[in-house]
Write a protein that holds these residues in place. Structure first.
Motif, mmCIF file in Angstrom:
data_model
loop_
_atom_site.group_PDB
_atom_site.id
_atom_site.type_symbol
_atom_site.label_atom_id
_atom_site.label_comp_id
_atom_site.label_asym_id
_atom_site.label_seq_id
_atom_site.Cartn_x
_atom_site.Cartn_y
_atom_site.Cartn_z
ATOM 1 N N ALA A 190 0.834 -1.205 0.000
ATOM 2 C CA ALA A 190 0.000 0.000 0.000
ATOM 3 C C ALA A 190 0.867 1.252 0.000
ATOM 4 N N GLY A 191 1.956 1.242 0.774
ATOM 5 C CA GLY A 191 2.841 2.393 0.800
ATOM 6 C C GLY A 191 3.509 2.654 -0.534
ATOM 7 N N VAL A 192 3.941 1.579 -1.216
ATOM 8 C CA VAL A 192 4.576 1.734 -2.524
ATOM 9 C C VAL A 192 3.574 2.267 -3.544
ATOM 10 N N LEU A 193 2.364 1.714 -3.547
ATOM 11 C CA LEU A 193 1.349 2.194 -4.477
ATOM 12 C C LEU A 193 0.975 3.641 -4.180
ATOM 13 N N ALA A 194 0.933 3.999 -2.895
ATOM 14 C CA ALA A 194 0.646 5.393 -2.545
ATOM 15 C C ALA A 194 1.735 6.312 -3.085
ATOM 16 N N ALA A 195 2.997 5.886 -3.004
ATOM 17 C CA ALA A 195 4.097 6.697 -3.535
ATOM 18 C C ALA A 195 3.968 6.881 -5.041
ATOM 19 N N VAL A 196 3.598 5.801 -5.741
ATOM 20 C CA VAL A 196 3.409 5.893 -7.192
ATOM 21 C C VAL A 196 2.286 6.879 -7.516
ATOM 22 N N TYR A 197 1.173 6.775 -6.785
ATOM 23 C CA TYR A 197 0.044 7.662 -7.071
ATOM 24 C C TYR A 197 0.335 9.106 -6.684
ATOM 25 N N VAL A 198 1.178 9.337 -5.679
ATOM 26 C CA VAL A 198 1.587 10.703 -5.371
ATOM 27 C C VAL A 198 2.283 11.316 -6.583
ATOM 28 N N MET A 199 3.239 10.577 -7.160
ATOM 29 C CA MET A 199 3.933 11.056 -8.356
ATOM 30 C C MET A 199 2.949 11.300 -9.495
ATOM 31 N N CYS A 200 2.077 10.322 -9.723
ATOM 32 C CA CYS A 200 1.178 10.397 -10.878
ATOM 33 C C CYS A 200 0.178 11.546 -10.735
ATOM 34 N N TYR A 201 -0.396 11.696 -9.549
ATOM 35 C CA TYR A 201 -1.396 12.754 -9.386
ATOM 36 C C TYR A 201 -0.771 14.138 -9.346
ATOM 37 N N LEU A 202 0.494 14.242 -8.885
ATOM 38 C CA LEU A 202 1.188 15.518 -9.021
ATOM 39 C C LEU A 202 1.335 15.885 -10.491
ATOM 40 N N ALA A 203 1.751 14.888 -11.298
ATOM 41 C CA ALA A 203 1.907 15.134 -12.734
ATOM 42 C C ALA A 203 0.570 15.396 -13.405
ATOM 43 N N PHE A 204 -0.482 14.795 -12.884
ATOM 44 C CA PHE A 204 -1.822 14.994 -13.436
ATOM 45 C C PHE A 204 -2.399 16.352 -13.047
ATOM 46 N N GLY A 205 -2.180 16.739 -11.773
ATOM 47 C CA GLY A 205 -2.869 17.905 -11.250
ATOM 48 C C GLY A 205 -2.166 19.233 -11.431
ATOM 49 N N VAL A 206 -0.851 19.273 -11.153
ATOM 50 C CA VAL A 206 -0.157 20.557 -11.165
ATOM 51 C C VAL A 206 -0.196 21.227 -12.540
ATOM 52 N N PRO A 207 0.161 20.525 -13.635
ATOM 53 C CA PRO A 207 0.089 21.205 -14.943
ATOM 54 C C PRO A 207 -1.329 21.631 -15.307
ATOM 55 N N SER A 208 -2.327 20.828 -14.912
ATOM 56 C CA SER A 208 -3.706 21.204 -15.222
ATOM 57 C C SER A 208 -4.107 22.481 -14.502
ATOM 58 N N VAL A 209 -3.702 22.588 -13.241
ATOM 59 C CA VAL A 209 -4.024 23.786 -12.471
ATOM 60 C C VAL A 209 -3.296 25.000 -13.058
ATOM 61 N N VAL A 210 -2.001 24.839 -13.342
ATOM 62 C CA VAL A 210 -1.238 25.940 -13.932
ATOM 63 C C VAL A 210 -1.835 26.336 -15.283
ATOM 64 N N GLY A 211 -2.207 25.331 -16.084
ATOM 65 C CA GLY A 211 -2.825 25.616 -17.380
ATOM 66 C C GLY A 211 -4.128 26.361 -17.243
ATOM 67 N N GLY A 212 -4.946 25.971 -16.239
ATOM 68 C CA GLY A 212 -6.206 26.671 -16.029
ATOM 69 C C GLY A 212 -6.014 28.126 -15.642
ATOM 70 N N LEU A 213 -4.967 28.384 -14.852
ATOM 71 C CA LEU A 213 -4.690 29.760 -14.452
ATOM 72 C C LEU A 213 -4.116 30.591 -15.597
ATOM 73 N N LEU A 214 -3.366 29.944 -16.494
ATOM 74 C CA LEU A 214 -2.747 30.671 -17.602
ATOM 75 C C LEU A 214 -3.692 30.895 -18.779
ATOM 76 N N THR A 215 -4.733 30.072 -18.887
ATOM 77 C CA THR A 215 -5.621 30.156 -20.047
ATOM 78 C C THR A 215 -6.205 31.550 -20.262
ATOM 79 N N PRO A 216 -6.703 32.219 -19.208
ATOM 80 C CA PRO A 216 -7.236 33.576 -19.457
ATOM 81 C C PRO A 216 -6.170 34.567 -19.920
ATOM 82 N N LEU A 217 -4.897 34.274 -19.647
ATOM 83 C CA LEU A 217 -3.820 35.205 -19.973
ATOM 84 C C LEU A 217 -3.247 34.987 -21.364
ATOM 85 N N VAL A 218 -3.037 33.719 -21.743
ATOM 86 C CA VAL A 218 -2.346 33.439 -23.009
ATOM 87 C C VAL A 218 -3.225 32.687 -24.012
#
Length: 415
Positions: free
Chosen positions: A336-364
C-alpha cells in the motif's frame, strides 16, 4: 460483528478490481458536468481550476498521510472509510448550488479517493495469489478504465438524460454503496500491525529495493499521467473552445478515446517485459502531443482524436509497464505504501500542470496552454527514453541493476 459468510477469494478479487475502477470513475465524472455549472451558475474558468486544485491537493494530502495505513489497520477498514468519504462527497454534489458546495465536495472526494486507492490496489495484489501478472495488469488497467467509464458515462448522461447535474452522482452513489456492502464479506488479507500512528506523519515510504526502479521509471509514470491531464483536464475545453465542438458527449469521447486505448494497450502488453512496455509508451509521448499541436493548428477534429488515441498508447503502456516494474519489487507488507508513492507522483503530474494551465488560459489562451502542455509531456518522454537507453548500456557492459524485475512475468523478485 464481522459477517459469518465470506466471499470466495476469486469473487473478492474481481470485486476489488471493480471497486477500484468505480472509485476512479467517480473522480472523473464531474469533468463533463463542469460546463453545465459554468452555464447555469456563471462560473469562471478560474473557479473551475480552483475546484480541480482542491481535489488534487486533498487527494495528495491523503496519499501522504493515510496512503500506507492499510498496511497496519487492514485493507477493508481503510477502503470502507475512504468509500464513505466519497459517498458523502457525492451527496454534496447532489445538493450543490454554488461553487462553495463544489469545492467542499471535491475536497471530500479527494480525501476519500486518496485513502482508498492505494489500499484497493494492495488488496488486489494480495488477493491475486499466484495470478500475479493478472493482478498487476488490473492494477494498471483499472484506473484508465475508470477514467473512461466516468468521463464517457457522465458525458452521455449530461447530454441525453434528465437532471444533467445530478443523475450521474446518484448512479455512482448507488454503485459504490453496493460495492461497499459486498466488501464487508471480502476476506481481509493484511493483519493489523503496529505503527499505524507513525504512518500518519506525511511522508513517502519506499523500500530500499524499490527506490532505484521507481527513480528510473519516474519520467514514464509521471509522463503518462501528465498526458492524461492534458486530454482529460483540457481536452473537453479544447474541443469546445478551439475546435468548436460544444456537444457534451464530445468531451466524454475525448476522455474515452485516451483512457480506453490506454486500458486496451495495458491488457495487450501484460505478458511483455515491463520496462520494454514503458519504453514504447514513452516514445508515444513524443508522437501523440506532436499530432495534437498539428490538430490545433489545423483546427481538425479527426486529427485531434487520432492524437488522443496515439497518446492513449503512451498513457497505457508507460503507466502499465512502469507500475508492473515497480510493484514487482515491493514486499507484500509494504504494498500500500509503494502504491501510494506511485500515485503521489502520478497525481502531481496529473494535477499541477492542469491547475497551472487553467490559471494561464485567461492570460495566453487555451491553444497556447495546450501546446505548452504538449511540449512538457514530450520532454518527459525524451527523459524516459534517455534513462532507458542508459540502463540498456549498463546492462550491455555487465553493470548490475538493483532488483530487476523478471522479464515478462511481473513476478515479485525474491519471493
Amino acid at each position: 460483528m464481522p459477517p459469518t459468510r465470506r466471499l470466495p477469494e476469486r469473487a473478492a478479487f474481481w470485486l476489488v478490481a471493480a471497486t477500484l475502477a468505480l472509485l476512479v470513475s467517480a473522480s472523473s465524472a464531474p469533468s463533463p458536468v463542469f460546463p453545465v455549472y459554468q452555464q447555469e451558475w456563471g462560473l469562471s474558468a478560474t473557479t473551475v481550476t480552483v475546484v480541480f486544485a482542491v481535489y488534487a491537493g486533498t487527494l495528495l494530502l491523503a496519499l501522504l498521510t493515510v496512503g500506507s495505513l492499510s498496511d497496519h489497520l487492514g485493507r477493508r477498514t481503510v477502503v470502507l472509510a475512504g468509500l464513505a468519504g466519497v459517498l458523502v462527497a457525492l451527496a454534496g454534489f447532489l445538493l450543490a448550488g454554488s461553487a462553495g458546495w463544489l469545492i467542499a465536495a471535491r475536497a471530500l472526494q479527494g480525501v476519500g479517493t486518496g485513502a482508498a486507492i492505494g489500499a484497493l490496489g494492495a488488496w488486489l495484489l494480495d488477493l491475486g495469489g499466484s495470478r500475479t501478472t493478472l493482478a498487476q495488469t488490473l492494477n494498471g488497467a483499472a484506473p484508465p478504465v475508470g477514467l473512461m467509464v466516468g468521463g464517457l458515462g457522465a458525458g452521455l448522461l449530461v447530454q441525453y438524460a434528465p437532471a444533467p447535474a445530478r443523475l450521474v452522482y446518484a448512479v455512482l452513489a448507488v454503485l459504490l454503496v453496493a460495492c461497499a456492502a459486498l466488501l464487508l464479506a471480502a476476506p481481509e488479507t493484511s493483519p493489523r500491525t503496529p505503527g499505524a500512528r507513525a504512518s500518519l506523519v506525511p511522508s513517502v515510504r519506499v523500500p530500499a529495493a524499490t527506490r532505484p526502479v521507481l527513480v528510473a521509471l519516474a519520467p514514464a509514470l509521471t509522463g503518462s499521467w501528465a498526458l492524461g491531464g492534458l486530454f482529460i483536464g483540457l481536452g473537453p475545453s479544447v474541443a469546445a473552445g478551439v475546435l468548436g465542438r460544444t456537444d457534451h458527449l464530445v468531451g466524454g469521447l475525448v476522455v474515452a478515446s485516451l483512457t480506453g486505448t490506454g486500458a486496451l494497450v495495458g491488457v495487450l502488453t501484460r505478458n511483455l517485459p515491463p520496462r520494454r512496455v514503458a519504453v514504447v509508451g514513452s516514445a508515444a509521448f513524443l508522437v501523440g502531443p506532436a499530432l495534437l499541436v498539428v490538430a490545433l493548428q489545423l483546427a481538425s477534429t479527426p486529427l485531434f482524436f487520432v492524437a488522443s488515441v496515439v497518446s492513449g498508447v503512451g498513457f497505457g503502456a508507460a503507466f502499465q509497464g512502469g507500475l508492473r516494474a515497480v510493484v514487482a519489487t515491493a514486499p507484500a507488507a509494504e504494498r500500500a505504501g509503494v502504491l501510494a508513492a506511485v500515485y503521489v507522483m502520478c497525481y502531481l503530474a496529473f494535477g499541477v500542470p492542469s491547475v497551472v494551465g487553467g490559471l494561464l488560459t485567461p492570460l495566453v489562451g487555451l491553444r497556447t496552454v495546450a501546446e505548452g502542455y504538449a511540449a512538457l509531456v514530450a520532454l518527459l518522454g525524451a527523459a524516459s527514453l534517455l534513462l532507458a537507453a542508459r540502463s540498456a548500456r549498463r546492462a550491455a557492459v555487465g553493470v548490475p541493476t538493483p532488483r530487476r524485475e523478471a522479464a515478462g512475468s511481473g513476478s515479485p523478485v525474491g519471493r
